[in-house]
Design a protein around this motif. Structure first.
Motif, PDB file in Angstrom:
ATOM      1  N   GLU A  50     -10.376 -11.886  25.415  1.00 13.87           N
ATOM      2  CA  GLU A  50      -9.570 -10.722  25.093  1.00 13.87           C
ATOM      3  C   GLU A  50      -8.682 -10.281  26.247  1.00 13.87           C
ATOM      4  O   GLU A  50      -7.647  -9.654  26.033  1.00 13.87           O
ATOM      5  N   LYS A  51      -9.070 -10.607  27.490  1.00 18.04           N
ATOM      6  CA  LYS A  51      -8.232 -10.250  28.638  1.00 18.04           C
ATOM      7  C   LYS A  51      -6.905 -10.999  28.612  1.00 18.04           C
ATOM      8  O   LYS A  51      -5.924 -10.549  29.184  1.00 18.04           O
ATOM      9  N   ASN A  52      -6.909 -12.153  27.993  1.00 19.83           N
ATOM     10  CA  ASN A  52      -5.697 -12.976  27.892  1.00 19.83           C
ATOM     11  C   ASN A  52      -5.182 -12.990  26.457  1.00 19.83           C
ATOM     12  O   ASN A  52      -4.688 -14.009  25.966  1.00 19.83           O
TER      13      ASN A  52
ATOM     14  N   THR B 247      -7.980  -4.985  21.700  1.00 20.10           N
ATOM     15  CA  THR B 247      -7.893  -5.237  23.147  1.00 20.10           C
ATOM     16  C   THR B 247      -7.115  -4.164  23.892  1.00 20.10           C
ATOM     17  O   THR B 247      -7.103  -4.149  25.121  1.00 20.10           O
TER      18      THR B 247
ATOM     19  N   VAL C 112      -3.994  -3.972  24.306  1.00 22.68           N
ATOM     20  CA  VAL C 112      -2.797  -4.517  24.948  1.00 22.68           C
ATOM     21  C   VAL C 112      -1.583  -3.931  24.228  1.00 22.68           C
ATOM     22  O   VAL C 112      -1.594  -3.755  23.008  1.00 22.68           O
TER      23      VAL C 112
END
Length: 441
Positions: free
Chosen positions: A100-102, A138, A140
């Motif tokens: 999820e960070k990417n 996420t 983002v």
């Protein structure tokens, strides 16, 4: 500069102008704009009407003869993958793999892979729900997620068959679709990375747009991951093997077999059979509507690329290449001329497909003067045309509005993030093609 050459330049400018005016301002379908441009250019240089019609028929027929099956089969593969949900399975797997960070990078990779058989606007619509779901989970920025997904889809759409612009231009420039697919993938990767990088960097500087998700967006079909990837991976593998074994001078039995299997028509047919394995019911009631949908989608594309071939044939009949090659020293321009021409047409009228087809028709007779009239030069020219057709996507581009409307990103943010991303993608492609030209020539 002779009167005949001035007459040719004025006629060419009028032809390009009518294409841009009709498609960009009056929203006339590209087929009719190209059809009218054929007569305008032909009359401008005083070609007899029978000669214009004959050239148009030859150009139209030659393009469809070499590319018609690829377009139809590629469209059917994309339609089946949309219906079965294979695209969502691939997207979910890539997200789990990247983490999820990417998430933004994962959506870019998803767009790249899904975009190989599916047109960019269709691919974005299919994946927009999953994109919103991932953005909400996420946290983002929505603009970052949307532009990353759009960039992955867009990179392959402008460079790789069976997408209509690249496929039609490859037929005009006489580049193997299989070879273009392989090299186009390699060139599209850095272009997509550039778009995703800008989305991540610029997205942080804009106010976030909250993503709204529903339970339906989370639904992922129960298809094994390997089976979801198979219809895309196998055709690419077969085309790659066929292209490399085709370089051998000796026609061994293995080379003949791989050459048959590696033909894009056969490879895409195998991909369709593999995709059909994922259908919940392989009955006429299920398959027939999908085939009908694919045929209707492909029909609109076929008439555009056919009209592009007709326009190219008329330009060839005018002797434009000989005149321009004599009047200007184009040898120094090389790959930059097709890139700039495609970029100008794309920015002016909005459609990457129309831009690359029109630019290819103009460039093809100029290849000897540009120093690109060998197999390697033609391939480099095709890649440069694809890079030029990426930039700059803005308010006159239908894909621009697909991304904006399905992601909920406002016009100002789209121009700052998405439009600039397409500019960077085009320039990155040009840089990569230039490096390839230094290595290969």
């Amino acid at each position: 500069m002779t009167t005949a050459f001035l007459q040719l330049l004025v006629s060419l400018a009028a032809g390009i102008g009518i294409i841009i005016l009709l498609t960009a301002k009056y929203r006339i379908p590209a087929f009719f704009a190209l059809f009218l441009a054929c007569f305008l250019v032909g009359w401008g240089v005083q070609l007899p009407v029978p000669a214009i019609i004959s050239a148009m028929k030859d150009g139209f027929g030659n393009i469809l003869k070499s590319l018609g099956f690829i377009i139809v089969l590629g469209t059917l593969l994309g339609v089946i993958l949309e219906y079965t949900g294979g695209t969502r399975v691939m997207a979910a797997f890539i997200l789990r793999l990247a983490g999820e960070k990417n998430a933004a990078l994962a959506m870019g990779i998803t767009g790249f892979i899904v975009g190989l058989p599916i047109f960019c606007d269709s691919g974005y619509i299919v994946l927009s729900g999953l994109n919103k779901s991932v953005a909400a989970r996420t946290r983002v920025a929505m603009v970052t997620m949307s532009v990353s997904l759009a960039a992955g889809l867009y990179a392959v759409h402008c460079l790789i068959p069976p997408h209509p612009g690249a496929t039609a231009a490859a037929g005009m420039i006489r580049v193997s679709p299989g070879l273009l697919m392989l090299t186009g993938i390699a060139v599209a990767i850095p272009a997509a990375i550039a778009g995703c990088w800008w989305a991540a960097w610029a997205g942080k500087k804009l106010p976030d747009i909250p993503a709204v998700t529903t339970p339906e967006m989370e639904t992922i079909p129960r298809i094994p991951v390997w089976l979801a990837f198979l219809p895309v991976a196998i055709p690419i593998l077969l085309i790659g093997i066929g292209a490399f074994t085709g370089l051998e001078k000796q026609a061994t039995p293995i080379a003949r077999i791989t050459g048959i299997l590696g033909d894009p028509v056969i490879a895409l047919s195998i991909g369709i059979l593999l995709a059909a394995m994922q259908l919940p019911a392989r009955t006429a009631a299920v398959i027939s509507p999908l085939m009908q949908e694919a045929a209707e989608k492909a029909g609109g594309i076929l008439v555009i690329i056919g009209a592009g071939g007709a326009f190219g044939a008329v330009l060839a009949a005018t002797g434009m290449g000989r005149h321009l090659g004599t009047a200007f020293h184009l040898g120094q321009a090389g790959i930059f001329f097709p890139f700039l021409l495609a970029a100008l047409l794309k920015t002016a009228q909005g459609s990457s497909t129309v831009a690359i087809i029109t630019a290819a028709a103009i460039v093809e007779p100029l290849l000897p003067a540009l120093g690109l009239n060998d197999p390697t030069g033609r391939l480099l020219c095709m890649l440069a045309l694809g890079g030029g057709s990426m930039m700059i996507s803005h308010a006159n581009d239908a894909y621009f509005w697909v991304v904006a409307k399905f992601s909920g990103v406002e016009m100002k943010a789209m121009l700052k993030v998405y439009s600039v991303a397409t500019l960077l993608m085009g320039l990155t492609t040009l840089a990569v093609v230039y490096i390839l030209s230094l290595i290969l020539r």
